[in-house]
Write a protein that holds these residues in place. Sequence first.
Motif, short mmCIF file in Angstrom:
data_model
loop_
_atom_site.label_atom_id
_atom_site.label_comp_id
_atom_site.label_asym_id
_atom_site.label_seq_id
_atom_site.Cartn_x
_atom_site.Cartn_y
_atom_site.Cartn_z
N UNK A 19 0.91 -1.35 -0.43
CA UNK A 19 0.55 -0.71 -0.19
C UNK A 19 0.64 1.13 0.08
N UNK A 20 1.76 1.43 0.89
CA UNK A 20 3.38 2.46 0.70
C UNK A 20 3.32 2.50 -0.51
N UNK A 21 4.34 1.38 -1.42
CA UNK A 21 4.91 1.46 -2.26
C UNK A 21 3.61 2.30 -3.53
N UNK A 22 2.44 1.21 -3.23
CA UNK A 22 1.17 2.37 -4.33
C UNK A 22 1.23 3.88 -4.44
N UNK A 23 1.11 4.12 -2.96
CA UNK A 23 0.76 5.73 -2.71
C UNK A 23 1.80 6.80 -2.86
N UNK A 24 3.26 5.98 -3.28
CA UNK A 24 4.73 6.75 -3.23
C UNK A 24 4.19 6.92 -4.79
N UNK A 25 4.09 5.98 -5.58
CA UNK A 25 4.04 5.71 -6.92
C UNK A 25 2.38 6.69 -7.73
N UNK A 26 1.79 7.76 -7.21
CA UNK A 26 0.81 8.14 -7.45
C UNK A 26 1.30 9.00 -8.39
N UNK A 27 2.30 9.82 -7.99
CA UNK A 27 3.03 10.90 -9.26
C UNK A 27 2.92 10.03 -10.14
N UNK A 28 3.80 8.69 -10.66
CA UNK A 28 4.54 7.97 -11.35
C UNK A 28 3.07 7.65 -11.66
N UNK A 29 1.97 7.41 -12.30
CA UNK A 29 0.94 6.63 -11.78
C UNK A 29 0.27 7.32 -12.83
N UNK A 30 -0.10 9.01 -12.34
CA UNK A 30 -0.97 9.86 -12.48
C UNK A 30 0.38 10.68 -14.39
N UNK A 31 1.76 11.12 -13.85
CA UNK A 31 2.17 10.77 -15.18
C UNK A 31 2.48 9.63 -16.31
N UNK A 32 2.45 8.96 -15.62
CA UNK A 32 1.67 7.64 -16.93
C UNK A 32 0.43 7.84 -17.78
N UNK A 33 -0.57 8.01 -17.03
CA UNK A 33 -1.10 7.42 -17.40
C UNK A 33 -2.00 9.21 -18.33
N UNK A 34 -1.23 10.27 -17.69
CA UNK A 34 -1.03 11.67 -18.78
C UNK A 34 -0.41 11.13 -19.99
N UNK A 35 0.15 10.28 -19.57
CA UNK A 35 1.65 10.41 -21.00
C UNK A 35 0.92 9.15 -22.09
N UNK A 36 -0.06 8.34 -21.70
CA UNK A 36 -0.78 7.51 -22.25
C UNK A 36 -2.15 7.98 -23.34
N UNK A 37 -2.31 9.20 -22.55
CA UNK A 37 -3.56 10.01 -22.95
C UNK A 37 -3.31 10.80 -24.37
N UNK A 38 -1.86 11.69 -24.18
CA UNK A 38 -0.45 12.44 -25.04
C UNK A 38 -0.38 11.90 -26.06
N UNK A 39 0.37 10.53 -25.76
CA UNK A 39 0.55 9.33 -27.27
C UNK A 39 -1.00 8.70 -28.13
N UNK A 40 -1.96 8.81 -27.44
CA UNK A 40 -3.18 7.98 -27.59
C UNK A 40 -3.97 9.07 -28.99
N UNK A 41 -3.66 10.43 -28.56
CA UNK A 41 -4.27 11.75 -28.93
C UNK A 41 -3.22 11.52 -30.17
N UNK A 42 -1.53 11.82 -30.11
CA UNK A 42 -1.05 12.77 -31.10
C UNK A 42 0.48 11.06 -31.62
N UNK A 43 -0.37 9.72 -31.53
CA UNK A 43 0.13 8.61 -31.75
C UNK A 43 1.88 8.64 -33.43
N UNK A 44 1.28 9.57 -34.13
CA UNK A 44 2.60 9.17 -34.97
C UNK A 44 3.86 10.07 -33.98
N UNK A 45 3.51 11.42 -33.24
CA UNK A 45 4.67 12.35 -33.26
C UNK A 45 5.25 11.83 -31.74
N UNK A 46 4.94 10.61 -31.03
CA UNK A 46 5.33 10.43 -29.65
C UNK A 46 5.78 9.07 -30.15
#
Length: 262
Positions: A19-46
Motif C-alpha cells: 500500500x505504501x509503495x502504491x501511494x508513493x507511486x501516485x505521481x508516476x501513475x498519474x504521469x503514465x496515465x497522462x502520457x498514455x493519453x497524450x500518445x493516443x491523441x498524437x500517436x505518430x508524434x510520440x
Amino acid sequence: MRLLDFIVRQWERGGNRATLVWEELAGFRSFSAGQWARTRRHPRTWATVYCALAVVVGYFLLDRPLARWLKAHVSGEFEGFWKTVTHLGLGGVWMIPAGVLTLGLILSALAAPGLEKRARLRRAAWVPGFLFLSMAVSGIAGNIIKMLVGRTRPAALFDSNVYDFVPLTRGYLTNSFPSGHSQASFAAMTALALIFPRYDLAFFTVALLVALSRILTTVHFLSDVVAGAWLGTMVTLALHSLLTKRGIDVRVRFERDKKLAE
C-alpha cells in the motif's frame, strides 16, 4: 495456531508495504496515465519521440554489448533459422509482385470496354500500388539516410573494433543505419495491415520476426532496426493518409467481412 498467526502477520505487513509503495507511486501513475493519453491523441508524434529515445539509448548503452553477446552466443541451426527468416525483409519479395499486379491492373483498365469497368480496375490498381509506393518511397528515403549517416556495421566492430560514422559513403560496412530489411518489412506489413486489417496481427508478427532476425544475426545494431521499423511504418501511414484525403480507399473488403458488419 502460532504458524497461522505468523502467516497472517506477514501477510498484513506485506499488504501494508504494498500500500505504501502504491501511494508513493501516485505521481508516476498519474504521469503514465497522462502520457498514455497524450500518445493516443498524437500517436505518430510520440512514436517518433520514443523511437529517437530508443536510438540514442541503443547507440550509447546497448548496441555494442548486445551485438558482442549475440555474436558469441548465437550460432548453428538457431542462427540458420533467423538467416532464413531475414529473407522476408528483401524488398523484391513484396515489391515485384505488387508492381507487376499494379501494372497489370492499369493495362487492364486501359483496355477495358466500359467506363464503369475502367474505373473499377483503376481503383483496384491502387491496392497493390499502395504497397509498392510504401516500400519504394521508404526505401529511397532509407538509402539516402544510409549514405548521409554512414554508420559502420557490427562486422566492423567485430573485426576491427570500429564503432563509428563515415558520412557520405556507400560501402556495405558503412550503411548500417537504418536497417533496410526492417524498413522494407515494416513498410510492406503496415501496408498489408491497412489493406487487410483483419490479419494485421499476422502481418506485424512477420515484420517483428524480420526485424529480430537482423539483430540476432548481428547484421545490424538494435538502434538500426528500430530506426528502420519507424521509417517504414511512418512513410506508409503518411501515404495512406494522403490517399485517404484524395478519396482513395485501399482497404479490401471480402464478402464475409460485409456479412459480419451487417
